[in-house]
Scaffold this active site. Structure first.
Site, PDB file in Angstrom:
ATOM      1  N   GLN A  43      61.912  24.166  -6.400  1.00 41.93           N
ATOM      2  CA  GLN A  43      62.108  25.619  -6.356  1.00 41.93           C
ATOM      3  C   GLN A  43      63.260  26.040  -7.260  1.00 41.93           C
ATOM      4  O   GLN A  43      64.411  25.709  -6.987  1.00 41.93           O
ATOM      5  CB  GLN A  43      62.419  26.033  -4.908  1.00 41.93           C
ATOM      6  N   GLY A  44      62.957  26.762  -8.307  1.00 48.74           N
ATOM      7  CA  GLY A  44      63.984  27.214  -9.239  1.00 48.74           C
ATOM      8  C   GLY A  44      64.316  28.683  -9.058  1.00 48.74           C
ATOM      9  O   GLY A  44      63.936  29.525  -9.873  1.00 48.74           O
ATOM     10  N   GLU A  82      59.293  30.467   3.528  1.00 43.99           N
ATOM     11  CA  GLU A  82      60.409  29.521   3.625  1.00 43.99           C
ATOM     12  C   GLU A  82      61.016  29.622   5.017  1.00 43.99           C
ATOM     13  O   GLU A  82      61.532  28.665   5.557  1.00 43.99           O
ATOM     14  CB  GLU A  82      61.458  29.849   2.549  1.00 43.99           C
ATOM     15  N   GLU A 116      75.495  34.530   6.907  1.00 42.33           N
ATOM     16  CA  GLU A 116      76.139  35.847   6.741  1.00 42.33           C
ATOM     17  C   GLU A 116      75.099  36.867   6.269  1.00 42.33           C
ATOM     18  O   GLU A 116      75.063  38.007   6.757  1.00 42.33           O
ATOM     19  CB  GLU A 116      77.281  35.777   5.717  1.00 42.33           C
TER      20      GLU A 116
END
Ligand code: FAD
Lengths: 377, 398
Positions: free
Chosen positions: B126-127, B244, B385
């Site tokens: 995954q880029g 994801e 966060e």
């Protein structure tokens, strides 16, 4: 009340800080990672020359200082640069125990420690002993004039580089008795003692020691037969002070690195330190580090008090340091994001060294329980 | 309300369980249990076994060669996989790119790439992230300029997980500098064997080269390798991120980690008693377990909503935060549990084919490495966060 350093200690601190800053260059750090000794001989001789090792011993023992505050000053500085030099093992534990128990024939080892020519290690932990000093199963049995040692010692830090190893062994009593523990000064080349060496997460080297019919003369015994426990406890208290001060230095450097990063790292068009979510957490880190500093001062001020008072401070300090170390390590990695996970970046080594502090001389849970029992008693 | 699985779900669970009992190689189980580094071959071997049964792509529709499971079935499968200490399925091709191609890819892309993902011919990475584009992903700067029927790609990606094993990378690239940053991004499939692609490993604090930097220097990529429309890549990227974030709670991993922690705490002696009987240690384990029990149900509530066709939204942020915090705390306690044997640096011993035995008990070997490595859980996939910000906007409307 006066929380300022004396002039001598201030000088020691300034000199040591400069020396370590110049010594712990990126190239030496890279070298150290590959080195089988676990530390740099050059840095070590420099420390000896500056009198840093001597500052850890009292005048009676050939040093020139040796109080709790001297230990705290030295180790906080070592912590700041993430130094891996085995000062705890060679000087505080090894040298300290020889100072406490050694006879006239053994005492000269301390001079060699102070001048930097000898390395020591203290083999007291065993595979099943966890953090209990009294849990000694390694046996020493009388053999004519001397002793024969059998057993196994676990995670003996600096053993691979040590010229002599102090080994605790039971000469009488049951596995967890305080009485009956004896201490021997054993040359690293003694037949029957084999080392399996390995690197540590925090840098430096350790070994597992296998003792198979290790024959020692009576001159190897340190102090009275069966009576080493008290000295071991006191030495460990001083070592706990040292590692707590080291942790404090590590925390200070990590805090500095992290605040610098929060000021420079930009996301969403501004430095991430502008996000209040991170500001408040950094403020909590700051508060807890101040607590850690006070705890170290408390322990330094009580390190030579009677055992009941001293040990309460040992456990209070080590419990607090363990908890704050976890907070500081985890928050600093988190606030760095991906960079904080990398081995190349400076934080990596400091954070690993800090988190590993909890695994020496009793972790936060161990000392919580111990503090409760000491406080109730 | 019924907290229990239906008959069909139970039958499915039993079927998965017995398949794993029969087909999962003991060698792999052992490696997973001891926290050893899995090799590329290990992953490929396990993928092939699952693929043979049609279970490699639980989330893909049957038409594309997947199992077509609903969210509850997928949950059961994941749960059984971790329970059995199976290697995790490497997500990049199966969990991430696959769904994107199925929804936005051309017929030609689907026909070519999807079977190759299942067969293991392609290993994708995954880029997305770049040195300057982490949490602020829309600021990616790697450029793809049109040059006839090719794009010319220049720039750098980073944190590319297992990129060293991959022959293909899906990338977010900048095709336009006009308008909002999100509006000039395209989604490109790049063959890593193309001239101009360079991969450099990054060693993490546990000593493993798990991630990489990937450099693109005038890399020529055929225009037909673009997924969907030019400058619409952000939409596809966001769709991928929702995938994801499935199984984001990691309940299975937490359960397995907790079981391992308890096993260690029973074996370790503290003060002459098993560590698990130490009231302070036991209390910390108990607090984690109580949290985990509730979180499993929170997870099931989200899963069953998803199975009923409601796409999970901001709830997945709850699962991400709670799930990662619980797993990290289990890792921290496991490190504590092994005592002084947390200190040896075990990197070499964790390598495949190492003939070094463990320094202490075998369960102690990976404890610190796993603790350090899993600090990543709260950083990647949208940091905790960022998840809190999502929650406060979406659910609290602050
Ligand atoms: C082990 C690992 C594997 C990875 N694998 C991949 C991969 O395969 N492919 C890929 O593309 N990427 C991958 N990533 C990258 C990952 O997605 C990023 O690390 C993540 O998005 C965070 O970006 P960053 O590291 O640049 O941190 P930054 O975005 O710089 O964040 C630093 C800190 O600031 C905080 N922060 C940032 N913005 C805000 C805000 N607005 N409010 C409050 N706090 C904020 C963050 O939460 C964090 O604590 C991986 C990362 C790791 C660590």
């Amino acid at each position: 009340m006066n929380f300022e350093l004396t002039e001598e200690r201030q000088m020691l601190q300034d000199g040591l800080r400069r020396y370590l800053r110049d010594s712990y260059t990126p190239s030496i750090r890279a070298e150290l990672k590959e080195c089988d000794r676990g530390y740099s001989r050059d840095v070590w001789s420099g420390l000896a020359e500056m009198g840093v090792i001597g500052a850890l011993f009292a005048e009676d023992d050939g040093g020139f200082a040796g109080s709790g505050f001297d230990i705290a000053v030295v180790f906080e500085e070592l912590g700041r640069v993430g130094a891996v030099d085995p000062l705890i093992d060679t000087a505080i534990l090894g040298g300290g125990l020889i100072a406490a128990l050694g006879n006239d024939a053994q005492k000269p080892v301390i001079d060699a420690v102070i001048d930097g020519s000898v390395q020591l290690a203290f083999a007291y932990g065993e595979p099943a002993s966890r953090y209990d000093l009294s849990r000694v199963e390694t046996s020493a049995t009388r053999d004519g004039d001397g002793f024969v040692l059998n057993g196994r010692k676990a995670v003996v830090i600096n053993a691979p580089a040590a010229d002599q190893i102090l080994v605790s062994a039971r000469t009488s009593g049951d596995a967890a008795d305080r009485d009956g523990i004896s201490l021997f000064l054993v040359s690293a080349s003694t037949p029957g003692m084999t080392l399996r060496s390995y690197p540590l997460v925090s840098g430096g080297q350790a070994a597992e020691l296998l003792l198979e019919d290790v024959r020692l003369g009576s001159d190897a015994l340190l102090g009275d037969e069966g009576g080493a426990f008290e000295a071991i406890t006191h030495a460990q208290a001083r070592a706990t002070l040292a590692i707590s001060a080291e942790a404090l230095g590590l925390m200070e450097s990590i805090r500095q690195l992290t605040t610098d990063y929060l000021k420079t790292r930009k996301q969403f068009g501004k430095p991430i330190g502008k996000f209040q979510a991170l500001q408040h957490r950094m403020a909590d880190v700051l508060i807890e580090i101040e607590q850690a500093r006070s705890a170290v001062i408390n322990l330094a001020g009580h390190i030579d008090h009677p055992e009941e008072i001293r040990e309460k401070h040992v456990s209070a300090t080590k419990n607090l340091i363990g908890n704050v170390a976890k907070l500081v390590t985890e928050e600093s990695i988190q606030m760095h994001g991906g960079i904080g996970m990398t081995d190349e970046y400076e934080l990596g080594h400091l954070a690993k060294r800090l988190i590993m502090v909890d695994h020496r001389f009793g972790d936060a849970i161990y000392h919580l329980e111990r503090f409760i029992s000491l406080a109730v008693a | 309300m019924d907290l229990n699985y239906t008959h069909e779900q139970k039958a499915f669970r039993d079927e998965v369980r017995s398949y794993l009992a029969e087909e999962l190689p003991a060698r792999l189980v052992n490696k997973v249990r001891l926290g050893k580094t899995l090799t590329k071959q290990d992953h490929e071997e396990w993928h092939a076994i699952l693929n043979k049964r049609g279970w490699l792509a639980g989330n893909w529709p049957k038409a594309f060669g997947g199992a077509g499971w609903d969210a509850v079935q997928r949950h059961i499968f994941e749960d059984e996989m971790t329970r059995a200490s199976a290697p995790r399925i490497v997500p990049f091709g199966l969990g991430m790119l696959g769904p994107v191609l199925q929804k936005f890819g051309s017929k030609a892309q689907q026909d070519y790439y999807l079977p190759r993902i299942l067969s293991g011919e392609d290993w994708w990475c995954q880029g997305y992230s770049e040195p300057g584009a982490g949490s602020d992903l829309a600021s990616v700067r790697t450029t793809a300029e049109r040059d006839g029927d090719h794009y010319l790609v220049n720039g750098q990606k980073t944190w590319t997980t297992l990129g060293q094993h991959a022959n293909k990378i899906f990338c977010l690239v900048r095709t336009s500098k006009e308008g909002k940053p999100q509006e000039g991004i395209s989604f490109l499939l790049i063959d890593m064997n193309s001239p101009g692609v360079k991969v450099r490993p990054i060693v993490l604090i546990d000593g493993e080269p798990e991630v990489n930097e990937v450099f693109f220097d005038d890399v020529r990529v055929p225009v037909e390798n673009r997924v969907g429309e030019e400058n619409k890549g952000w939409t596809y990227a966001k769709y991928l991120l929702t995938h994801e974030r499935t199984n984001i709670a990691g309940v299975g991993f937490a359960n397995a980690g907790l079981a391992n922690l308890k096993r260690i705490a029973r074996l370790e002696q503290a003060n002459g008693r098993p560590l698990i009987e130490n009231p302070h240690f036991a209390a910390r384990i108990a607090r984690i377990e109580i949290d985990l029990m509730a979180m499993s149900t929170t997870n099931l509530r989200v899963v069953s909503k998803a199975a009923a066709g409601q796409a999970p939204g901001a709830e997945s942020s709850i699962l991400k935060i709670k799930g990662t915090v619980i797993r990290q705390e289990i890792n921290a306690l496991t490190r504590s549990a092994v005592g002084p044997y947390a200190m040896p640096f075990a990197s070499e011993a964790l390598e495949d084919g190492s003939n070094l035995g463990p320094v202490g008990p075998d369960y102690a070997e990976a404890a610190t490495a796993q603790y350090l490595n899993n600090r990543k859980l709260s950083i990647f996939g949208g940091s905790n966060e960022i998840q809190r910000t999502i929650l406060s906007k979406a659910l609290l409307e602050l």
